[in-house]
Design a protein around this motif. Structure first.
Motif, PDB file in Angstrom:
ATOM      1  N   TYR A   6     -50.543  22.460  10.917  1.00  0.00           N
ATOM      2  CA  TYR A   6     -49.766  23.673  10.632  1.00  0.00           C
ATOM      3  C   TYR A   6     -50.548  24.660   9.772  1.00  0.00           C
ATOM      4  O   TYR A   6     -50.151  25.798   9.633  1.00  0.00           O
ATOM      5  CB  TYR A   6     -48.460  23.309   9.919  1.00  0.00           C
ATOM      6  CG  TYR A   6     -47.634  22.305  10.686  1.00  0.00           C
ATOM      7  CD1 TYR A   6     -46.879  22.703  11.797  1.00  0.00           C
ATOM      8  CD2 TYR A   6     -47.605  20.969  10.320  1.00  0.00           C
ATOM      9  CE1 TYR A   6     -46.126  21.787  12.512  1.00  0.00           C
ATOM     10  CE2 TYR A   6     -46.855  20.042  11.023  1.00  0.00           C
ATOM     11  CZ  TYR A   6     -46.123  20.460  12.126  1.00  0.00           C
ATOM     12  OH  TYR A   6     -45.393  19.547  12.829  1.00  0.00           O
ATOM     13  N   ASP A  17     -51.720  16.997  20.451  1.00  0.00           N
ATOM     14  CA  ASP A  17     -50.403  16.381  20.631  1.00  0.00           C
ATOM     15  C   ASP A  17     -49.652  16.438  19.299  1.00  0.00           C
ATOM     16  O   ASP A  17     -49.913  15.661  18.379  1.00  0.00           O
ATOM     17  CB  ASP A  17     -50.594  14.926  21.094  1.00  0.00           C
ATOM     18  CG  ASP A  17     -49.266  14.177  21.163  1.00  0.00           C
ATOM     19  OD1 ASP A  17     -48.208  14.832  21.038  1.00  0.00           O
ATOM     20  OD2 ASP A  17     -49.291  12.945  21.355  1.00  0.00           O
ATOM     21  N   MET A  18     -48.712  17.390  19.209  1.00  0.00           N
ATOM     22  CA  MET A  18     -48.011  17.605  17.935  1.00  0.00           C
ATOM     23  C   MET A  18     -46.865  16.604  17.744  1.00  0.00           C
ATOM     24  O   MET A  18     -46.276  16.548  16.672  1.00  0.00           O
ATOM     25  CB  MET A  18     -47.454  19.029  17.883  1.00  0.00           C
ATOM     26  CG  MET A  18     -48.503  20.117  17.901  1.00  0.00           C
ATOM     27  SD  MET A  18     -49.458  20.170  16.379  1.00  0.00           S
ATOM     28  CE  MET A  18     -48.277  20.912  15.258  1.00  0.00           C
ATOM     29  N   SER A  19     -46.565  15.824  18.786  1.00  0.00           N
ATOM     30  CA  SER A  19     -45.388  14.952  18.695  1.00  0.00           C
ATOM     31  C   SER A  19     -45.566  13.861  17.630  1.00  0.00           C
ATOM     32  O   SER A  19     -44.590  13.284  17.167  1.00  0.00           O
ATOM     33  CB  SER A  19     -45.103  14.315  20.051  1.00  0.00           C
ATOM     34  OG  SER A  19     -46.170  13.440  20.389  1.00  0.00           O
ATOM     35  N   THR A  20     -46.818  13.580  17.265  1.00  0.00           N
ATOM     36  CA  THR A  20     -47.031  12.528  16.268  1.00  0.00           C
ATOM     37  C   THR A  20     -46.956  13.070  14.838  1.00  0.00           C
ATOM     38  O   THR A  20     -47.073  12.305  13.883  1.00  0.00           O
ATOM     39  CB  THR A  20     -48.404  11.863  16.468  1.00  0.00           C
ATOM     40  OG1 THR A  20     -49.394  12.863  16.378  1.00  0.00           O
ATOM     41  CG2 THR A  20     -48.504  11.164  17.822  1.00  0.00           C
ATOM     42  N   TYR A  21     -46.816  14.381  14.698  1.00  0.00           N
ATOM     43  CA  TYR A  21     -46.760  14.955  13.347  1.00  0.00           C
ATOM     44  C   TYR A  21     -45.318  15.275  12.966  1.00  0.00           C
ATOM     45  O   TYR A  21     -44.568  15.815  13.778  1.00  0.00           O
ATOM     46  CB  TYR A  21     -47.578  16.258  13.279  1.00  0.00           C
ATOM     47  CG  TYR A  21     -49.066  16.011  13.334  1.00  0.00           C
ATOM     48  CD1 TYR A  21     -49.780  15.747  12.173  1.00  0.00           C
ATOM     49  CD2 TYR A  21     -49.746  16.035  14.543  1.00  0.00           C
ATOM     50  CE1 TYR A  21     -51.151  15.516  12.224  1.00  0.00           C
ATOM     51  CE2 TYR A  21     -51.111  15.802  14.601  1.00  0.00           C
ATOM     52  CZ  TYR A  21     -51.807  15.546  13.437  1.00  0.00           C
ATOM     53  OH  TYR A  21     -53.153  15.307  13.490  1.00  0.00           O
ATOM     54  N   PRO A  22     -44.938  14.977  11.725  1.00  0.00           N
ATOM     55  CA  PRO A  22     -43.625  15.427  11.258  1.00  0.00           C
ATOM     56  C   PRO A  22     -43.652  16.945  11.086  1.00  0.00           C
ATOM     57  O   PRO A  22     -44.732  17.539  11.093  1.00  0.00           O
ATOM     58  CB  PRO A  22     -43.471  14.723   9.912  1.00  0.00           C
ATOM     59  CG  PRO A  22     -44.853  14.387   9.467  1.00  0.00           C
ATOM     60  CD  PRO A  22     -45.705  14.266  10.701  1.00  0.00           C
ATOM     61  N   PRO A  23     -42.467  17.557  10.932  1.00  0.00           N
ATOM     62  CA  PRO A  23     -42.470  19.014  10.721  1.00  0.00           C
ATOM     63  C   PRO A  23     -43.288  19.371   9.476  1.00  0.00           C
ATOM     64  O   PRO A  23     -43.286  18.624   8.498  1.00  0.00           O
ATOM     65  CB  PRO A  23     -40.993  19.349  10.493  1.00  0.00           C
ATOM     66  CG  PRO A  23     -40.228  18.158  10.978  1.00  0.00           C
ATOM     67  CD  PRO A  23     -41.124  16.973  10.904  1.00  0.00           C
ATOM     68  N   ASN A 181     -56.543  11.010  19.071  1.00  0.00           N
ATOM     69  CA  ASN A 181     -56.313  10.681  20.489  1.00  0.00           C
ATOM     70  C   ASN A 181     -57.506  10.008  21.168  1.00  0.00           C
ATOM     71  O   ASN A 181     -57.505   9.838  22.370  1.00  0.00           O
ATOM     72  CB  ASN A 181     -55.956  11.966  21.253  1.00  0.00           C
ATOM     73  CG  ASN A 181     -57.076  12.985  21.197  1.00  0.00           C
ATOM     74  OD1 ASN A 181     -57.970  12.870  20.356  1.00  0.00           O
ATOM     75  ND2 ASN A 181     -57.061  13.956  22.083  1.00  0.00           N
TER      76      ASN A 181
END
Ligand code: AKG
Ligand code: FE2
Length: 231
Positions: A6, A17-23, A181
């Motif tokens: 961010y 792949d942003m799905s592994t990061y919290p907001p 990744n």
């Protein structure tokens, strides 16, 4: 300060792949001094570039093409830890600044900012050896990714910090790790013909995550992962 897609300074690749990061944001920055964030990012850019060159030297040392690891570094799981060690009692044997451990990195570059000997490394004979600050130098601690990828040719440096100097100590540790990744596979030059590698292939981010969850038992993410039977 850790890898934080961010933060614009980190220039995360657009296909990350942003799905592994919290907001986000993930890092917490102090308000003072005002140029702290900028200065830390300047240092990070320099130490990251230095690390990439060092990893090329490692590749050459392993009889690999120098670019061998380059594709693993598009967005390194890298962290820069700014550390302060208050003085601790010389008599208390069990008073430890940082207990014995090895790092989750290819390697870690430690910049000892104070003239305060406190870092110690465990040698192959099981003796603790001082790694005192040497002006203009960085300590290179081999980390677990390099150990795994090289089938133990490189061995992670077990190290600890005890600040019994009576003075304040400050250091900057930069943990240089692969992108989350990429697959960590044993490099071919570290396995003799007919020999089976000691380690299975693993995705860098999965291995990192699992180890962090196991190490930080009281972290809410660890407690949740345990309840789900993941660790
Ligand atoms: O402060 C140091 O010299 C080393 C720090 C360290 O080992 C770590 O943060 O993992
Ligand atoms: Fe460390």
């Amino acid at each position: 300060m850790a890898d934080d897609p961010y933060e614009p300074e980190q220039q995360a690749p657009s296909d990350l792949d942003m799905s592994t990061y919290p907001p986000g944001p993930l890092n917490q920055w102090p308000a003072q001094p005002p140029d702290f964030r900028h200065t830390i990012y300047e240092y990070r850019a320099a130490v990251q570039a230095c690390s990439a060159v060092l990893l090329r030297l490692v590749a050459l040392g392993l009889d690999l093409p120098e670019e061998y690891f380059d594709h693993m570094l598009s967005f390194p799981m890298a962290g820069l830890r700014a550390l302060h060690y208050p003085p601790q009692a010389a008599t208390a044997e069990d008073t430890i600044g940082i207990g014995a451990h090895a790092d989750y990195s290819w390697f870690t570059l430690v910049n000892q900012l104070s003239d305060t000997p406190a870092l110690e490394v465990l040698n192959a004979n099981g003796h603790w050896v001082a790694a005192p600050p040497v002006p203009g130098s960085l300590v290179v601690n081999v980390g677990d990714f390099l150990e795994r990828a090289t089938n133990d040719r490189f061995v992670s440096t077990v190290h600890r910090v005890r600040n019994i100097s009576g003075r304040e100590r400050y250091s900057l540790a930069y943990f240089f790790a692969p992108s989350q990744n990429v697959m960590i596979r044993t490099v071919p030059t570290c396995v003799a013909e007919g020999e089976t590698p000691k380690y299975e292939d693993v995705k860098a981010g999965d291995w990192q995550r699992e180890r962090l969850l196991r190490a930080r038992v009281n972290h809410p993410a660890s407690i949740a992962a345990k309840a789900r039977g993941e660790i």
